[in-house]
Design a protein around this motif. Structure first.
Motif, mmCIF file in Angstrom:
data_model
loop_
_atom_site.group_PDB
_atom_site.id
_atom_site.type_symbol
_atom_site.label_atom_id
_atom_site.label_comp_id
_atom_site.label_asym_id
_atom_site.label_seq_id
_atom_site.Cartn_x
_atom_site.Cartn_y
_atom_site.Cartn_z
ATOM 1 N N LEU C 15 41.022 41.468 57.726
ATOM 2 C CA LEU C 15 41.296 42.836 57.281
ATOM 3 C C LEU C 15 42.734 43.019 56.794
ATOM 4 O O LEU C 15 43.351 44.024 57.095
ATOM 5 C CB LEU C 15 40.982 43.838 58.403
ATOM 6 C CG LEU C 15 39.485 44.019 58.676
ATOM 7 C CD1 LEU C 15 39.253 44.889 59.885
ATOM 8 C CD2 LEU C 15 38.768 44.593 57.467
ATOM 9 N N THR C 16 43.235 42.056 56.080
ATOM 10 C CA THR C 16 44.511 42.276 55.408
ATOM 11 C C THR C 16 44.200 42.594 53.962
ATOM 12 O O THR C 16 43.160 42.153 53.447
ATOM 13 C CB THR C 16 45.388 41.015 55.457
ATOM 14 O OG1 THR C 16 44.726 39.983 54.718
ATOM 15 C CG2 THR C 16 45.608 40.549 56.880
ATOM 16 N N PRO C 17 45.043 43.360 53.300
ATOM 17 C CA PRO C 17 44.737 43.735 51.914
ATOM 18 C C PRO C 17 44.458 42.523 51.038
ATOM 19 O O PRO C 17 43.501 42.515 50.252
ATOM 20 C CB PRO C 17 46.007 44.465 51.459
ATOM 21 C CG PRO C 17 46.660 44.931 52.710
ATOM 22 C CD PRO C 17 46.283 43.951 53.776
ATOM 23 N N MET C 18 45.270 41.471 51.211
ATOM 24 C CA MET C 18 45.101 40.301 50.357
ATOM 25 C C MET C 18 43.740 39.652 50.576
ATOM 26 O O MET C 18 43.021 39.339 49.618
ATOM 27 C CB MET C 18 46.223 39.293 50.683
ATOM 28 C CG MET C 18 46.265 38.112 49.751
ATOM 29 S SD MET C 18 46.595 38.611 48.040
ATOM 30 C CE MET C 18 46.325 37.084 47.195
ATOM 31 N N ALA C 23 38.088 38.591 49.049
ATOM 32 C CA ALA C 23 36.657 38.691 49.334
ATOM 33 C C ALA C 23 35.964 39.488 48.235
ATOM 34 O O ALA C 23 34.888 39.105 47.756
ATOM 35 C CB ALA C 23 36.437 39.354 50.688
ATOM 36 N N LEU C 24 36.606 40.588 47.820
ATOM 37 C CA LEU C 24 36.019 41.412 46.765
ATOM 38 C C LEU C 24 35.910 40.613 45.470
ATOM 39 O O LEU C 24 34.885 40.635 44.782
ATOM 40 C CB LEU C 24 36.873 42.668 46.552
ATOM 41 C CG LEU C 24 36.352 43.650 45.510
ATOM 42 C CD1 LEU C 24 35.019 44.230 45.942
ATOM 43 C CD2 LEU C 24 37.356 44.768 45.272
ATOM 44 N N LEU C 25 36.976 39.879 45.164
ATOM 45 C CA LEU C 25 36.980 39.038 43.971
ATOM 46 C C LEU C 25 35.828 38.033 44.046
ATOM 47 O O LEU C 25 35.088 37.833 43.078
ATOM 48 C CB LEU C 25 38.317 38.309 43.878
ATOM 49 C CG LEU C 25 38.612 37.560 42.587
ATOM 50 C CD1 LEU C 25 38.792 38.537 41.453
ATOM 51 C CD2 LEU C 25 39.849 36.688 42.746
ATOM 52 N N GLY C 26 35.699 37.417 45.228
ATOM 53 C CA GLY C 26 34.650 36.413 45.399
ATOM 54 C C GLY C 26 33.262 36.980 45.168
ATOM 55 O O GLY C 26 32.488 36.426 44.398
ATOM 56 N N VAL C 27 32.953 38.104 45.812
ATOM 57 C CA VAL C 27 31.596 38.637 45.667
ATOM 58 C C VAL C 27 31.361 39.147 44.248
ATOM 59 O O VAL C 27 30.244 39.066 43.730
ATOM 60 C CB VAL C 27 31.276 39.745 46.697
ATOM 61 C CG1 VAL C 27 31.264 39.160 48.097
ATOM 62 C CG2 VAL C 27 32.242 40.894 46.608
ATOM 63 N N THR C 28 32.424 39.647 43.611
ATOM 64 C CA THR C 28 32.260 40.116 42.236
ATOM 65 C C THR C 28 31.962 38.938 41.311
ATOM 66 O O THR C 28 30.999 38.972 40.532
ATOM 67 C CB THR C 28 33.540 40.829 41.751
ATOM 68 O OG1 THR C 28 33.918 41.775 42.735
ATOM 69 C CG2 THR C 28 33.297 41.533 40.439
ATOM 70 N N ILE C 29 32.783 37.899 41.417
ATOM 71 C CA ILE C 29 32.537 36.710 40.594
ATOM 72 C C ILE C 29 31.152 36.159 40.902
ATOM 73 O O ILE C 29 30.391 35.802 40.011
ATOM 74 C CB ILE C 29 33.598 35.625 40.853
ATOM 75 C CG1 ILE C 29 34.982 36.117 40.442
ATOM 76 C CG2 ILE C 29 33.256 34.348 40.101
ATOM 77 C CD1 ILE C 29 36.086 35.130 40.755
ATOM 78 N N PRO C 57 44.001 27.662 52.484
ATOM 79 C CA PRO C 57 42.607 27.217 52.634
ATOM 80 C C PRO C 57 41.688 28.358 53.067
ATOM 81 O O PRO C 57 40.574 28.488 52.570
ATOM 82 C CB PRO C 57 42.693 26.155 53.727
ATOM 83 C CG PRO C 57 44.100 25.717 53.747
ATOM 84 C CD PRO C 57 44.936 26.840 53.230
ATOM 85 N N THR C 58 42.157 29.193 54.002
ATOM 86 C CA THR C 58 41.316 30.286 54.479
ATOM 87 C C THR C 58 40.920 31.193 53.322
ATOM 88 O O THR C 58 39.753 31.568 53.176
ATOM 89 C CB THR C 58 42.072 31.118 55.525
ATOM 90 O OG1 THR C 58 42.690 30.228 56.435
ATOM 91 C CG2 THR C 58 41.143 32.045 56.247
ATOM 92 N N GLN C 59 41.910 31.526 52.500
ATOM 93 C CA GLN C 59 41.621 32.438 51.400
ATOM 94 C C GLN C 59 40.672 31.797 50.403
ATOM 95 O O GLN C 59 39.754 32.451 49.897
ATOM 96 C CB GLN C 59 42.922 32.839 50.717
ATOM 97 C CG GLN C 59 43.791 33.658 51.653
ATOM 98 C CD GLN C 59 45.121 34.009 51.038
ATOM 99 O OE1 GLN C 59 45.624 33.299 50.173
ATOM 100 N NE2 GLN C 59 45.690 35.106 51.496
ATOM 101 N N ALA C 60 40.897 30.517 50.137
ATOM 102 C CA ALA C 60 40.003 29.837 49.197
ATOM 103 C C ALA C 60 38.571 29.864 49.727
ATOM 104 O O ALA C 60 37.625 30.131 48.987
ATOM 105 C CB ALA C 60 40.457 28.402 48.976
ATOM 106 N N LEU C 61 38.425 29.634 51.042
ATOM 107 C CA LEU C 61 37.068 29.619 51.602
ATOM 108 C C LEU C 61 36.446 31.009 51.578
ATOM 109 O O LEU C 61 35.250 31.155 51.370
ATOM 110 C CB LEU C 61 37.084 29.061 53.019
ATOM 111 C CG LEU C 61 37.142 27.536 53.074
ATOM 112 C CD1 LEU C 61 37.130 27.067 54.511
ATOM 113 C CD2 LEU C 61 35.981 26.913 52.325
ATOM 114 N N ILE C 62 37.265 32.043 51.814
ATOM 115 C CA ILE C 62 36.741 33.410 51.720
ATOM 116 C C ILE C 62 36.222 33.647 50.308
ATOM 117 O O ILE C 62 35.133 34.199 50.105
ATOM 118 C CB ILE C 62 37.837 34.438 52.072
ATOM 119 C CG1 ILE C 62 38.190 34.341 53.550
ATOM 120 C CG2 ILE C 62 37.391 35.849 51.722
ATOM 121 C CD1 ILE C 62 39.321 35.247 53.973
#
Lengths: 188, 130, 532
Positions: C15-18, C23-29, C57-62
């Protein structure tokens, strides 16, 4: 569930094979090109075995197996698969070509488009370092779009340039991804 | 003589058709409806569904105008296809529907209507949807 | 309730903005590529892999998990509106979904599919939270021989159980394993299969293989067979469901989830079998079976839920054992390796924050997907209007960029084209792609585990047959491999006894039914009528 196989165990090659051939009418007479694939598999197996003979015996108490057995096993399995595959083809086995949303299998393969695409692809590989990603990428995009039937050349170039610039700034400069600036070094 | 209509399944397209029918009735002419469907897209919003073309045919029959409904399914540029049709069919007039476009939209996409207005060798009637 | 605490911590991290943005970017793509023809989540993750090396790595996996889940949603939209399922998992959805859309019930079909996906995805992810730690605690006790055996099961499963032809599956697997051999042997430092090419000494990067096979291969394949005609799309408003639709949907959702999750978690499960089973079940249980074939909402709700639940199930072996069971998971594993993380049971011990943040992001992403897909379905359908030349030119563009970015050497681009042509060949000859990619990724690991096992036993082959887990694995492999022989024997027996030769026919019919549903999109439900 998998036993729609036209493979080794279907004595008559009956309904099972038919269901595969029905959908690829132009290959109904048996798809001979498949033998080429078998040859490719055999070649790959041979390459593995040849290379394995070159690898020295490097076993130790730490590694009683050494680097050799795996390529040997794979090579033998590849040769075996090539033979079984050829048998399957000889019995009329046909692999169903992949379908897709944009794929029309009733038309014959369009080799001209394919050759043009490969050409622009190679052009990019040659140009990327001397000219930089922005230029080579633009050419790649516009060229591929042309090969695929786009006739709005200016639009293709504009879209390509926009994409190339966007990716360069976002990824190369933003995220530190390796993309060469080429002759535009210092301008971008 | 014939009135050629570039039809798309939008209010502009309907407006163009209505205008063409009125024009044909006034001069005892026939109507040729062309719907162009680009072949380089998976889905083309300008492609009129089969049901739509059937409905057109009915409407035209009811209006009593001699007519033909034709769909072109190849090519990537509707303007090219319609200009070709003008060359072969030699209509008295082309009817198209037009809509407002922002300056940026014009810059990016180029307008089929504009090309037709400039390049057509016959008079062009451009109508707007209400 | 350690897991719950961990999960809450995970939510705290996600739950951090980044992270939310990613996550939003991922689901949109993900939704976009699911909708777009020719691009799937596996290809997208492969394309984006190199550019995400700059992320945590965490962000990439998200991001990747968002793409994975999003692709499932997007895929069902196209199969309902166009009757052209982009991937095998949504083939079954298309059967009833497209009929519903044609009957003017597109909005309800999209709604039941999106809501069902959400419910199945959420339950599936919850099950993941419950099951995965158990699997991990079991898996940490496994030794090298067991791992080796489990990987063999994955190999055999991917090549012999999925797909239509075993021999073609094995051919693909062996090609992948051979590619995996290329480079310096990790134990002894000897070069293998490099044939003196210096650039091959480090092996062929998995990214280049994945991008070549998935992206370039697909683009070339489509380019050679481009459909030169626009399809008719069914116009749709905002999805919604009436009370009756809810009543008819909720049970299929739950049943579909029950099918999907376990199949996804199996080393050779996948989404095809559970979606198909769910379809058959719903047809049998339906109050109005006559509606099946004319747009029965149960036939959309069940398979869609099964599809998404199996996606969640896939993550169990991926995170707990380091075993990929579908293409996207395989590439996500490659991503982990690229970050220097070792997939396997120790991942959760060493990187608990990463694992739990990822899982928490799945819940968030799933909710985002519901919001993205319900009101915005008409907007997504607009993506189908992108002219094909630009779409496939774009794929080649991103493929080249990604492959070059891995090592910054043009050599990889030539390699990429060669692998693209290999991918073309696979599609041309009907060889499945999944075994190849699993072979490339797991091959070197399997070799390592196998050699480690033999090291423990001092070279005795018996060292490969460790404990009970390995026995079970080899038994499974034996059953899978000997299955056709068994059928052959059965056929021979029934022929000798002079009885009607119906045994093998029934079996062939069943297989043909599944394949038929996959092969012929307009397959009428009668042709898929089989008792599994």
């Amino acid at each position: 569930m998998s036993d729609r196989t036209p493979d080794t165990h279907d004595t008559v090659g009956d309904t099972v094979v038919d269901s595969a051939t029905d959908r690829v009418p132009e290959k109904a007479s048996g798809d001979r090109a498949q033998y080429g694939l078998c040859a490719g598999l055999a070649l790959l197996g041979t390459l593995l075995l040849l290379d394995a003979t070159r690898i020295g015996h490097a076993t130790s108490s730490n590694d009683p197996v050494g680097p050799r057995p795996v390529p040997v096993i794979l090579g033998v399995l590849l040769l075996l698969t090539a033979v079984l595959y050829a048998v399957d083809v000889a019995r009329g086995g046909v692999g169903a070509a992949e379908e897709g949303e944009d794929v029309d299998l009733t038309a014959p393969s369009d080799w001209k488009t394919l050759a043009l695409l490969a050409l622009f692809f190679l052009l990019n590989a040659v140009l990327i370092e001397p000219l930089g990603w922005v230029i080579s990428g633009t050419v790649l995009f516009a060229g591929s779009a042309y090969a695929l039937g786009n006739r709005h050349h200016v639009r293709g170039l504009v879209f390509g340039l926009a994409l190339a610039l966007a990716t360069f700034y976002a990824f190369a400069i933003g995220l530190g991804v390796n993309l060469p600036a080429g002759i535009l070094q210092g301008i971008l | 003589m014939t009135i050629l209509v570039g039809y798309i399944p939008t209010p502009q397209g309907e407006a163009a058709l209505t205008a063409a029918i009125a024009e044909a009735k006034a001069h005892d002419e026939s109507v040729l409806v062309i719907n162009m469907s680009r072949d380089d897209k998976l889905v083309d919003a300008h492609r009129a569904p089969e049901a739509d073309l059937g409905r057109l045919d009915e409407e035209l029959s009811e209006s009593g105008v001699p007519h033909e409904v034709r769909r072109i399914e190849h090519g990537t540029d509707p303007a090219d296809q319609i200009l070709d049709a003008i060359e072969t069919e030699r209509p008295r007039m082309l009817v198209i529907g037009i809509r407002h476009r922002s300056p940026v939209g014009k810059l990016l996409l180029g307008s089929t209507a504009q090309r037709l207005l400039l390049d057509a060798t016959c008079p062009v009637l451009a109508v707007k949807a209400d | 309730m350690d897991n719950l605490q961990n999960l809450l911590d995970g939510f705290g991290h996600v739950l951090t903005p980044m992270n939310l943005l990613i996550a939003l970017l991922g689901v949109t793509i993900g939704t976009a590529v699911g909708v777009l023809p020719g691009i799937g989540p596996a290809m997208t993750v492969a394309l984006l892999l190199p550019v995400t090396y700059g992320l945590e790595p965490t962000q990439a996996l998200i991001l990747f998990a968002g793409i994975f889940y999003g692709g499932m949603y997007g895929g069902s939209t196209t199969s309902i509106l166009l009757n052209t399922p982009g991937e095998s998992a949504s083939v079954v959805t298309a059967i009833e979904g497209n009929k519903m859309a044609k009957a003017g019930r597109a909005a309800q079909a999209l709604a039941t599919s999106a809501i069902g996906s959400f419910i199945a995805g959420t339950i599936g992810t919850l099950l993941l939270v419950l099951v995965m730690p158990q699997v991990v605690s079991f898996a940490v006790s496994l030794g090298a021989p067991e791992y080796f055996a489990i990987m063999l099961v994955a190999f055999v499963g991917a090549s012999a159980v999925l797909g239509s032809s075993r021999i073609r599956g094995f051919a693909a697997l062996l090609i992948g394993l051979a590619i995996g051999v290329i480079g310096i042997d990790r134990v002894t430092g000897q070069q293998r299969m490099t044939y003196g090419v210096a650039q091959l000494a480090d092996g062929i990067d998995v990214v280049v293989v994945a991008v070549g096979i998935f992206a370039v291969g697909e683009a070339l394949w489509v380019a050679a067979h481009l459909r030169r005609k626009a399809a008719e799309v069914i116009p749709v408003g905002r999805p919604w469901m009436g009370r009756e639709d809810w009543k008819r949907s909720w049970k299929p959702w739950l049943r579909g989830t029950a099918y999907g999750f376990p199949f996804g978690a199996l080393p050779a499960g996948g989404a095809e079998i559970p979606t198909f089973l769910s379809y058959m079940t719903e047809r049998k249980l339906a109050k109005r079976p006559e509606e099946f074939g004319h747009g029965a909402i149960e036939g959309v709700a069940g398979p869609e839920a099964a599809n998404n639940a199996s996606a969640a199930g896939t993550l169990v072996p991926m995170l707990a054992l380091g075993l990929p069971t579908n293409a996207t998971a395989a590439i996500m594993l490659a991503a982990l390796q690229g970050y220097g993380l070792e997939p396997g049971p120790l991942l959760m011990e060493k990187q608990p924050v990463l694992v739990w943040t990822l899982i928490a992001s799945l819940f968030i992403g799933n909710t985002m997907l519901l919001v993205l897909n319900l009101p915005l379905a008409p907007a997504w359908a607009k993506l189908l209007q992108i002219p094909r030349p630009y779409l496939y030119a774009g794929i080649l563009f991103f493929a080249s960029m990604g492959a070059y970015a891995v090592n910054a050497q043009p050599f990889d681009l030539f390699l990429l084209l060669a692998l693209g042509l290999l991918g073309f060949g696979l599609r041309r000859f009907g060889l499945p792609v999944l075994p190849l990619i699993i072979g490339v990724i797991l091959g070197p690991l399997a070799e390592l585990q196998g050699r480690r096992s033999l090291q423990l036993s001092g070279g005795e082959l018996g060292g490969l047959v460790g404990g009970p887990v390995a026995w079970v694995c080899y038994a499974i492999i034996a059953v899978v491999l000997l299955w056709p022989l068994g059928r052959l024997a059965q056929r021979a027996w029934s022929a000798r006894s002079g009885g009607p030769d119906d045994g093998p026919d029934a079996g062939g019919g069943a297989g043909g039914g599944v394949g038929g549903a996959g092969a012929d999109r307009s397959a009428s439900p009668t042709s898929t009528e089989v008792t599994p």
